[in-house]
Design an enzyme around this catalytic site. Structure first.
Site, PDB file in Angstrom:
ATOM      1  N   GLU A 198      34.217  26.684  41.656  1.00 11.56           N
ATOM      2  CA  GLU A 198      34.964  27.426  42.686  1.00 11.56           C
ATOM      3  C   GLU A 198      35.766  26.459  43.545  1.00 11.56           C
ATOM      4  O   GLU A 198      35.603  26.401  44.767  1.00 11.56           O
ATOM      5  CB  GLU A 198      34.028  28.309  43.527  1.00 11.56           C
ATOM      6  CG  GLU A 198      33.433  29.450  42.717  1.00 11.56           C
ATOM      7  CD  GLU A 198      32.758  30.542  43.526  1.00 11.56           C
ATOM      8  OE1 GLU A 198      32.624  30.410  44.753  1.00 11.56           O
ATOM      9  OE2 GLU A 198      32.348  31.547  42.903  1.00 11.56           O
ATOM     10  N   GLU A 320      30.101  33.247  36.310  1.00 14.46           N
ATOM     11  CA  GLU A 320      29.301  33.864  37.392  1.00 14.46           C
ATOM     12  C   GLU A 320      29.718  35.321  37.490  1.00 14.46           C
ATOM     13  O   GLU A 320      30.898  35.626  37.658  1.00 14.46           O
ATOM     14  CB  GLU A 320      29.534  33.178  38.739  1.00 14.46           C
ATOM     15  CG  GLU A 320      28.772  31.894  38.894  1.00 14.46           C
ATOM     16  CD  GLU A 320      28.916  31.264  40.282  1.00 14.46           C
ATOM     17  OE1 GLU A 320      28.945  32.003  41.284  1.00 14.46           O
ATOM     18  OE2 GLU A 320      29.003  30.027  40.336  1.00 14.46           O
TER      19      GLU A 320
HETATM   20  O1  AHR Z   1      25.769  32.559  42.938  1.00  9.96           O
HETATM   21  C1  AHR Z   1      25.888  32.280  44.289  1.00  9.96           C
HETATM   22  C2  AHR Z   1      27.183  31.564  44.631  1.00  9.96           C
HETATM   23  O2  AHR Z   1      28.270  32.404  44.418  1.00  9.96           O
HETATM   24  C3  AHR Z   1      27.523  30.341  43.821  1.00  9.96           C
HETATM   25  O3  AHR Z   1      26.872  29.212  44.298  1.00  9.96           O
HETATM   26  C4  AHR Z   1      28.997  30.217  44.023  1.00  9.96           C
HETATM   27  O4  AHR Z   1      29.641  29.569  42.954  1.00  9.96           O
HETATM   28  C5  AHR Z   1      29.449  31.648  44.196  1.00  9.96           C
HETATM   29  O5  AHR Z   1      30.295  31.805  45.262  1.00  9.96           O
END
Ligand code: AHR
Length: 517
Positions: A198, A320
């Site tokens: 991110e 994610e």
């Molecule tokens: O999964 C929780 C968080 O969400 C992760 O650390 C991050 O990459 C995302 O914003």
């Protein structure tokens, strides 16, 4: 018969015909078994474990001296449950945490490792008990592959290059010898390595241009033996963004794959995301409709990739995804603890169906997260363990790992509508499994109405289906500690009758079946 009566009868006949017509417009699933599509990469069923709350410490790692049964510190019950799920890949150590993690803190005798603060997640002490050797021990115990996420935010090209050498070097370099001194003779198998996470947010608030230049530099120094060269992942965008994909797929050396993130919040509002349990049907449908809209995210990014990478060499990794609700009352909000219900299972299955429709590009996905955090597979409390509804959604879809996708379509799909939100009631996917069987995955998103679906394979009527159904009485049914599980798969069978194979799919359910032709 008077002309008035004739007219009335004719009108009645039209009404009856209309009514029959509505019934006659039967909902059909048509699978084109003769047109095999791309193979469904098993890594689409990947997982994510971050140093966050009890995601690792307590939830999976208890240390070798714990009374909780463990193998070299990893809980036996958790490893067994993950093994049964055929987890193909685990991403570690973050997430946001990856960009504050320094690998040298996590090697050597555990009692001598530095204690840092986990500034991403609650500022709690991080004693580095789980480091590189422990992570690889975990994936080897599970039988999965390793996805290591490098630190670009507070790290450097040198730090990542040295980590890579430490993990993969075969010869007698100082770093290879250090690894041996720390207990590992042969190199670790690093299957995937990401440069940052991110980058647009917690990974450094970068613009795509700046990140891309950073990526080019780091990738140039990430060297590994040719038989142990990981897939290199660039950190991409989120939501409907395509600018990260555009820039990273446009001739940047070293980009094997681009990651993308998207979470599902029932309300879409980060200040009041919505409750994990006790929610209204409007939040049920909002959650599932948002999940289906991820199809558009993939379509837009695939269009960019198809232009820049027509030979489809670059993977699009959804590394994610998952539900994100208001934190469990009474819990530390930084630990992202939330209940897991039938709604989460349907979210997962719907998204699998979306990913499988894009099997040519989506080569990996990682649910956030594996244990105790967000949409977890497993929840633990002390020595207790619960398999969540999401766990069972993954379990149902295991036949799709490395299966060959088959085109399928639903005709006359019933509309599911609550208030102003509507979505297709049914979602389906089909594939030829590695065992040669034809599998169908179905979701009935409608919380109250069962659906009837006729199955056809081409123009033929299959003889029967056998499989498993996941449903429960309540939208927020869950499996709780110390109570009988409410959301567990049960056997499902149906046989053709009168030349028709009719499936009656209960409301709010997932059905995965093998088709007998
Ligand atoms: O999964 C929780 C968080 O969400 C992760 O650390 C991050 O990459 C995302 O914003």
């Amino acid at each position: 018969m008077s002309s008035t009566i004739k007219k009335r009868l004719a009108a009645t006949a039209v009404c009856v015909a209309w009514a029959f017509g509505a019934q006659a417009a039967e909902t059909q699933l048509i699978v084109d078994a003769d047109q095999p599509g791309p193979v469904i990469d098993r890594h689409v069923y990947g997982q994510f474990a971050e140093h966050l709350g009890s995601g690792i410490y307590g939830g999976m790692w208890v240390g070798p001296d714990s009374k909780i049964p463990n193998v070299r510190g990893w809980r036996k019950d958790v490893v067994a449950a993950l093994k049964a799920l055929k987890v193909p890949v685990v991403r570690w150590p973050g997430g946001c945490f990856a960009d504050e993690y320094h690998w040298r803190d996590g090697i050597g005798p555990r009692d001598q490792r530095p204690v840092k603060l986990n500034t991403s997640w609650g500022g709690v002490p991080e004693n580095n008990a789980v480091g590189t050797h422990e992570f690889f021990d975990l994936v080897e115990q599970i039988g999965s592959e390793a996805y290591v996420n490098g630190n670009l935010g507070t790290g450097s090209a040198r730090e990542m290059a040295e980590w890579m050498e430490y993990m993969t070097a075969e010869g007698n370099s100082s770093l290879a010898q250090l690894r041996r001194k720390n207990g590992r003779d042969r190199p670790f198998r690093v299957n995937y390595f990401a440069i940052g996470n991110e980058a647009w947010g917690c990974g450094g608030q970068m613009r795509p241009e700046y990140y891309t230049d950073q990526f080019r530099q780091v990738a140039a120094f990430l060297k590994a033996p040719s038989n142990n060269r990981p897939v290199i992942i660039a950190s991409g965008g989120t939501g409907l963004q395509t600018n990260w994909t555009e820039m990273l797929s446009n001739g940047v050396p070293g980009v094997d794959s681009i990651s993308h993130h998207e979470y599902t919040l029932p309300t879409g509002d980060w200040e009041r995301k919505g409750s994990a349990v006790g929610f209204p049907e409007s939040e049920w449908i909002a959650t599932l409709a948002h999940t289906l809209s991820i199809d558009e995210i993939i379509k837009r990014n695939s269009a960019v990739l198809d232009r820049n990478d027509p030979k489809k060499k670059i993977g699009f990794y959804f590394d994610e995804w998952g539900s994100w609700y208001d934190a469990e009352p009474g819990s530390n909000p930084s630990f992202l603890v939330q209940r897991n219900t039938l709604r989460d299972a349907l979210l997962a299955a719907l998204l699998f169906n979306v990913f499988l429709a894009h099997a040519d590009r989506v080569k990996m996905s990682n649910v956030a997260q594996m244990v105790n955090v967000l949409q977890a597979m497993i929840q633990t409390r002390g020595d207790q363990l619960v398999l969540t509804p999401t766990y069972y959604a993954f379990a149902l879809y295991t036949p799709f790992q490395d299966a060959t996708s088959l085109p399928s379509r639903i005709e006359n799909n019933p509309v599911y509508k609550v208030g102003s939100v509507e979505m297709p009631g049914l979602s389906a996917t089909a594939a030829r499994g590695k065992d040669g069987k034809l599998y169908i995955g179905l979701v009935n998103a409608n919380a109250t109405q069962a659906a009837e679906l006729t199955v056809r394979v081409g123009t033929a009527t299959p003889a029967a289906v056998h499989g498993r159904l996941l449903t429960a009485l309540a939208m927020d049914a869950q499996n709780e500690f110390g109570k009988p599980a409410q959301v567990v798969p049960r056997a499902f069978e149906a046989r053709a009758a009168d030349g028709k194979l009719l499936l009656k799919i209960p409301p709010k359910s997932i059905l995965v079946v093998a088709v007998e032709t």
